[in-house]
Structures are given as structure tokens and as C-alpha cells.
Design a protein around this motif. Structure first.
Motif, PDB file in Angstrom:
ATOM      1  N   PHE A 168      20.931   6.115 -73.999  1.00  0.00           N
ATOM      2  CA  PHE A 168      21.490   5.430 -72.839  1.00  0.00           C
ATOM      3  C   PHE A 168      21.586   6.322 -71.614  1.00  0.00           C
TER       4      PHE A 168
ATOM      5  N   ILE B 215      17.400   0.223 -67.288  1.00  0.00           N
ATOM      6  CA  ILE B 215      17.602  -1.110 -67.859  1.00  0.00           C
ATOM      7  C   ILE B 215      16.269  -1.794 -68.055  1.00  0.00           C
TER       8      ILE B 215
ATOM      9  N   PHE C 149      14.822  -0.526 -71.128  1.00  0.00           N
ATOM     10  CA  PHE C 149      15.476  -1.126 -72.301  1.00  0.00           C
ATOM     11  C   PHE C 149      14.870  -2.495 -72.582  1.00  0.00           C
ATOM     12  N   VAL C 150      14.702  -3.285 -71.499  1.00  0.00           N
ATOM     13  CA  VAL C 150      14.107  -4.615 -71.671  1.00  0.00           C
ATOM     14  C   VAL C 150      12.717  -4.483 -72.277  1.00  0.00           C
TER      15      VAL C 150
ATOM     16  N   VAL D  50      12.746  -3.749 -76.025  1.00  0.00           N
ATOM     17  CA  VAL D  50      13.117  -4.917 -76.831  1.00  0.00           C
ATOM     18  C   VAL D  50      11.950  -5.899 -76.855  1.00  0.00           C
TER      19      VAL D  50
ATOM     20  N   PHE E 148      15.295  -9.547 -66.821  1.00  0.00           N
ATOM     21  CA  PHE E 148      16.381  -9.961 -67.696  1.00  0.00           C
ATOM     22  C   PHE E 148      16.118 -11.346 -68.271  1.00  0.00           C
TER      23      PHE E 148
ATOM     24  N   LEU F 297      14.010 -10.938 -71.148  1.00  0.00           N
ATOM     25  CA  LEU F 297      14.783 -10.430 -72.284  1.00  0.00           C
ATOM     26  C   LEU F 297      15.467 -11.579 -73.023  1.00  0.00           C
TER      27      LEU F 297
ATOM     28  N   LEU G 269      14.857 -12.739 -76.873  1.00  0.00           N
ATOM     29  CA  LEU G 269      15.927 -12.756 -77.862  1.00  0.00           C
ATOM     30  C   LEU G 269      16.079 -14.135 -78.472  1.00  0.00           C
TER      31      LEU G 269
ATOM     32  N   THR H 169      21.390  -5.424 -74.543  1.00  0.00           N
ATOM     33  CA  THR H 169      21.477  -6.686 -73.810  1.00  0.00           C
ATOM     34  C   THR H 169      22.683  -6.692 -72.881  1.00  0.00           C
TER      35      THR H 169
ATOM     36  N   ILE I 107      24.213  -4.178 -71.437  1.00  0.00           N
ATOM     37  CA  ILE I 107      24.063  -3.310 -70.248  1.00  0.00           C
ATOM     38  C   ILE I 107      23.147  -4.001 -69.241  1.00  0.00           C
ATOM     39  N   ALA I 108      22.117  -4.697 -69.742  1.00  0.00           N
ATOM     40  CA  ALA I 108      21.242  -5.446 -68.843  1.00  0.00           C
ATOM     41  C   ALA I 108      22.011  -6.593 -68.206  1.00  0.00           C
ATOM     42  N   PHE I 109      22.770  -7.335 -69.024  1.00  0.00           N
ATOM     43  CA  PHE I 109      23.551  -8.460 -68.496  1.00  0.00           C
ATOM     44  C   PHE I 109      24.469  -7.995 -67.383  1.00  0.00           C
TER      45      PHE I 109
END
Lengths: 296, 319
Positions: free
Chosen positions: A40, A229, A232-233, A236, A274, A277, A281, B113, B115-117
Motif C-alpha cells: 500500500f 489506486i 490496484f485496480v 484486481v 473504479f 473495478l 468484482l 476496493t 481505498i479506491a472507493f
């Protein structure tokens, strides 16, 4: 053709930025593959890389490309030291809940690094010198040559990393650890040292991305949050731990972002990833590339 | 430890009771802020400490509660008490949706998720200035009418909220439900094998802790009379996490001590610039690395050592 050229320009732009995000996402993937943790503080290595290259090129007056290499080296060393100091207890069975420990300690590190940068460098936005000046005219669209050079270097670093992972002894050992840490330790691989190297490698890819995007955007302490971020997306999206997934995922995010900017609204540039993402999910929680096999 | 915990809670309660008699308005204001952080860090601790689900969206959810309540009371003229409850409810529902989306997968997915949100949420509310008034922030009506200098009213109200929330969390943790979520934290597979509905329990905990966060955010909004995107930043989240972790994750007293001490410290060192956040980050890392139970863990080990010493002395006497 003329009506399409703004869209084409956006698309190329998206691919350029996407290739640099790919660098960051690949760094995360390497760390996740070998250490089984999500870093992170990835965005803060991006920030550190940008600051190092800014100081090399601006304060010391050297060529920006040299700044990028210094940034890569510096973040590699910082990453290795941090892994040695903070993450080794994970593998000595001193920690009860490893996921939680890794999440919180890297998040704490990120809080520390952001505020250290605020204290040391100040909150002001700095603009790093461009890699090269001028534009490239492709007839239909024109591109700033600094951006193109950044993308070319990003792809170069990406290919170098892929070469290291797939063709060298180091890469083979890293892949072995990612598949089975205990078994590879029995076969004589020094998992501890390679863990540090993997973290350093991941961190320096974020640093390289920061050094490359520093001249495109601006350099300031919290610059790393949004790119982190996005990476991160991407991981995933492309199945956590899959290298192929990280690369294709970053291109997809780049394209979706640029199309969103073109078709919907430029203000929401950072929001589109987002939405991807959430869709992933909902419909394919394991990502587009199946399981977390490292070498697929 | 239980004894020590009780004594400290009683001591804090006593201080809280006599405080309005002696303290001036500024001190009470700081204590109200400390109470706000105690609620947030305790509810985050319910999620991360007791059930092992690390979320980074807690402050974004608090801010969602604040905006919902603020907009309801501003646009529809609903009394703040009711709009605060509505804000809490909406936040709980959104928390449940995020939970359903992510809690099927392993722990890292929730963190990624949320942290993105949280960041996307902040970007959206800063951009939608027609509804939220953007970066400037939204002026909302106060909880106790228009006139100022009602700090003691607010103090009493938030003290009540803190007590209800803390007692509620403690009751929940001590109940069968609490036992189940702690079992899930220790070993998800084993808990599932024993017939526990793992995902359902995790989603419920997430919804409860989000609803508490929403309530706290809404309260702060109707106290400061302003809602701004500032509350939803990752830095604010870092402060709340520092409070829980430095105080002691998975303990009752930890977030209470961490919340009170860190918010007092950050209020009184504000004039020296933002160095306190750097120090909090550093302490957070050091606590995780060297003493994962935080202040509460140190206190507990101190208590047991004392008890051991006395028992050793007793044995010596008997001999």
C-alpha cells in the motif's frame, strides 16, 4: 478522418499513460507474487522516484534521462532496506495475521512517507523539466515527443523486467518462490534475500513510473495516491499476481480512461477505472486472467 | 487487564463528568473532536481488530453520513436528529453493498476496493459542486438551533453517543456474534468448516461499523456546521488507523486511549505544522513492527508482570 483525429489522439494518449501505469502494476505484481502481500505504499515509491529525478535534473542540472536511472537505483535501494526492516518478520512466523500486518504496516509507511515529503520538500507543486522538447507530427495527430520518449523508456524497462523474470537465474528463482516458498528454500534458494530483491524491484518500477510521469504531470507529496489506486485496480482487473494480467489490464485502463475523457467528461478521468473495478468484482471476481499463477 | 481496563474507563468517565465544570469552551471543543475520533477508531477497531477486515473507506463513509444528513436537513428541512439517523442508515446500507461486493474474496480485496472507493468518492464530491458545493464545503444547520456558545449541549450529546456506541460495541463483542467474528478473524477456513456463515457475518460487521462511522460524521457536520471533502482524505483515514493501532487493535480500551491521546496531541501541536502526522505514521509502523498490541498490550504486560511479582513475593513469604 478529421472528425476521428481527436479521438485517436486521446486513444494514443491513453496507451502512453497506460504503458507507464503498466510499469507500476507490474511492480505490484512482482511484490505480490513473491511476498504474497499488497504494497500500500506503492504510490509513495512513485512519489520518491519523481522527487529524485526532479532533484537530479533540476538542482544538479543533469540530463532528465540520467535522473530516471538515478531514481530507479535509489528506489530499488530504499525498497530493499524497507523490506529488510519491516517485512522480514512475516516469514519468521513472528506475526499472527500476515495479511493484516502487511496491509497496516505498508499503509503506515505510506502515511509516514507522504508527510515526510510534505515536511522536507514542502506542499508546493513542482514541474520537472521535460525529457525532450518538441512535437512529433504523424499527419493525423501530433504528439509531444517528451511523452513518447517516456512511453518508449517505460516499455524498455518493462521488457527488461520481463527478460529478467523469464530468462535469467534470478527470475527463475523468483518464480520458484512465488510458486512454493518452502519447497524453493529446500532446493537451496535464499528466499529471504530474494524477497528483498523482489520488493526492491517492485519499488523501483514504481519509482521509474514516477520519474517518467513527473515531467508530464506535476511533482508534489501526494502525487502517488491516484496512480497507486489505478495500479490496484489494474492488478484486481488482471487477476492478482498475473504478469500478463497486469500488462493487459493497464492498457485496458488507459484505453477506458481516454475514451471516458473523450466521450463523457474529462473531469472524471480518475473515476472510470473504479467503474471497471466494480464491474470486475461483480462479474469476474478472480479477474480477467483466471487464477493467480505467476507465469501465465 | 480487565481490572485495569475498568479502572481506566471509570477514571475517564469521571474526568468526562467533571470536565464541563472547569474547562473553557476551547477545551470542550477539543474534547468533542476527541470524542468524534474515539467513535471512529472504536468502530474501525470493531471491523479491523475484532473481525480482521481492514477497510480504508471508514472516513469516506463517515463523510457520506455527513453529506447525507447535511443535505437532508438543508434541502428538506428535516430536524438534524432525524437526518443524522438517516445518514447513519444510508452509510450502513452503502457499507453493506461494498461488503457484499468484496467480502467474498480474501482480505486484500476489501482493502484494495475500499481505498479506491474512498479516493473516487472524494473526487466525485469535490467535482459535483452543484449538489455538494465542491471544495468550499456545504453549510448545514446546527444540531441545537442557530445561536452559538452551546458547546456544553454538544458536549453532552456526543458524550452520550460515545457511551452508547462503546457499550454497544462491547456488548456485541462479548455476545455469540462477537465470538463468531473473532473466530473468523483467527481462522476463516476453520470457522466455515464449523458451519459459520462467514461472508454473512463479515458483511453484517462491515455494515454496523459503517453505520457508526456515518453517525459520527453526521454529528461532526451538525456541530461544525460545515461538510467538506476534507473528511474523506486518506490522511484522515491514516489518523484514525494510527489511533486504533497505537492504542491497541482488538482491545476495548485501545482505540479509546489512542483516540483521546492522539487527537489531543494533534490539536496542541498544530501550530508547529504537519509534523505530527509524520510522527504518527512512524509510530504506527514501529508499533506494528515491535509491539502489535499497542498501548493496551504494553499495559497488559505491565499488569501481568506486577501480578507475577506479587505472587512470587507471596510464595517467598510462605516459604
Amino acid at each position: 478522418m478529421n472528425e476521428l483525429s481527436p479521438m485517436l489522439a486521446q486513444l494514443v494518449n491513453g496507451l502512453i499513460i497506460g504503458s507507464i501505469y503498466g510499469l507500476m502494476a507490474l511492480g505490484l505484481t512482482i511484490i505480490f507474487g513473491v511476498l504474497k502481500i499488497v504494497n500500500f505504499s506503492h504510490g509513495e515509491f512513485y512519489m520518491l522516484g519523481a522527487y529524485v529525478s526532479y532533484f537530479v535534473s533540476q538542482t544538479m542540472g543533469l540530463h532528465p534521462i540520467l535522473g530516471i536511472f538515478v531514481a530507479i537505483l535509489a528506489t530499488f535501494i530504499i525498497g530493499m532496506l524497507i523490506e529488510k526492516a519491516l517485512l522480514t518478520p512475516l516469514f519468521e512466523n513472528k506475526v499472527e495475521r500476515k495479511d493484516e500486518y502487511a496491509l497496516l504496516i505498508t499503509f503506515g509507511l505510506s502515511l509516514f512517507l507522504i508527510n515526510m515529503a510534505l515536511a522536507v520538500f514542502g506542499p508546493f507543486q513542482k514541474s520537472a523539466p521535460a525529457l525532450t522538447s518538441g512535437v512529433i507530427n504523424l499527419g493525423v495527430i501530433t504528439l509531444s515527443s517528451g511523452k513518447v520518449l517516456a512511453a518508449v523508456i517505460a516499455i524498455g524497462v518493462l521488457l527488461c523486467t520481463l527478460f529478467i523474470i523469464n530468462k535469467t537465474w534470478l527470475g527463475t528463482a523468483l518464480r520458484a518462490i512465488s510458486q512454493d516458498r518452502d519447497a524453493s528454500a529446500i532446493m537451496g534458494i535464499n528466499a529471504k534475500r530474494l524477497g528483498s530483491i523482489a520488493f526492491g524491484l517492485g519499488a523501483c518500477m514504481a519509482g521509474a513510473a514516477g520519474a517518467l510521469l513527473g515531467p508530464v504531470f506535476l511533482v508534489y507529496p501526494i502525487m502517488g495516491t491516484v496512480p497507486a489506486i489505478k495500479s490496484f485496480v489494474i492488478i484486481v482487473l488482471g487477476s492478482m499476481g498475473s504478469i500478463k494480467g497486469a500488462i493487459y489490464g493497464s492498457l485496458l485502463v488507459g484505453i477506458v480512461e481516454s475514451m471516458g475523457v473523450f466521450l463523457l467528461s474529462p473531469a472524471y478521468r480518475d473515476v472510470y477505472s473504479f467503474l471497471i473495478l466494480i464491474l470486475i468484482l461483480l462479474f469476474k471476481p478472480k479477474g480477467l486472467f483466471g487464477g493467480a499463477q505467476w507465469n501465465n | 487487564m480487565e481490572q485495569l481496563e475498568k479502572k481506566m474507563v471509570l477514571g475517564l468517565l469521571l474526568v468526562a463528568l467533571v470536565l464541563p465544570l472547569f474547562a473553557n469552551e476551547y477545551t470542550l471543543h477539543i474534547v468533542i473532536l476527541a470524542c468524534f475520533y474515539v467513535i471512529l477508531s472504536s468502530s474501525w477497531n470493531l471491523l479491523a481488530g475484532y473481525s480482521g477486515q481492514v477497510s480504508f473507506a471508514h472516513m469516506a463513509l463517515a463523510s457520506l453520513g455527513a453529506y447525507t444528513s447535511g443535505l437532508l436537513s438543508l434541502k428538506l428541512g428535516i430536524h438534524p436528529v432525524i437526518s443524522m439517523l438517516c445518514g447513519s442508515l444510508v452509510t450502513g446500507l452503502v457499507g453493506m453493498l461494498i461488503g457484499i461486493l468484496t467480502l467474498r474474496m480474501s482480505g486484500s480485496y476489501l482493502a484494495l476496493t475500499t481505498i479506491a472507493f474512498s479516493e473516487i468518492y472524494r473526487i466525485v464530491i469535490s467535482l459535483e459542486y452543484e449538489i455538494t458545493n465542491g471544495q468550499v464545503g456545504l453549510s448545514v444547520p446546527g444540531l441545537f438551533g442557530e445561536s452559538g456558545s452551546k458547546v456544553t449541549y454538544y458536549y453532552t450529546a456526543i458524550a452520550l453517543v460515545v457511551m452508547i456506541v462503546l457499550i454497544g460495541i462491547q456488548k456485541l463483542v462479548k455476545s455469540d456474534f462477537g465470538l463468531t467474528i473473532r473466530a473468523i478473524r483467527e481462522d476463516e477456513t476453520a470457522a466455515a468448516a464449523m458451519g459459520t456463515k462467514v461472508v454473512r457475518h463479515k458483511v453484517i460487521v462491515f455494515a454496523i461499523s459503517s453505520a457508526i462511522a456515518g453517525l459520527a460524521g453526521a454529528f461532526l457536520a451538525h456541530y461544525t456546521l460545515l461538510v467538506s471533502p476534507e473528511m474523506a482524505t486518506i490522511t484522515e483515514m491514516g489518523i484514525v488507523i494510527s489511533m486504533s493501532v497505537i492504542g491497541g487493535l482488538g482491545t476495548f480500551i485501545g482505540p479509546l486511549l489512542g483516540g483521546v491521546s492522539l487527537s489531543l496531541i494533534s490539536e496542541y501541536v498544530k501550530e508547529f505544522g504537519n509534523y505530527h502526522l509524520m510522527v504518527f505514521g512512524l509510530i504506527l509502523v514501529l508499533v506494528m513492527r515491535f509491539s502489535p498490541m499497542g498501548i493496551a498490550g504494553v499495559l497488559a504486560s505491565f499488569g501481568t508482570r506486577k501480578r507475577k511479582e506479587t505472587s512470587v513475593q507471596q510464595i517467598k513469604k510462605e516459604v
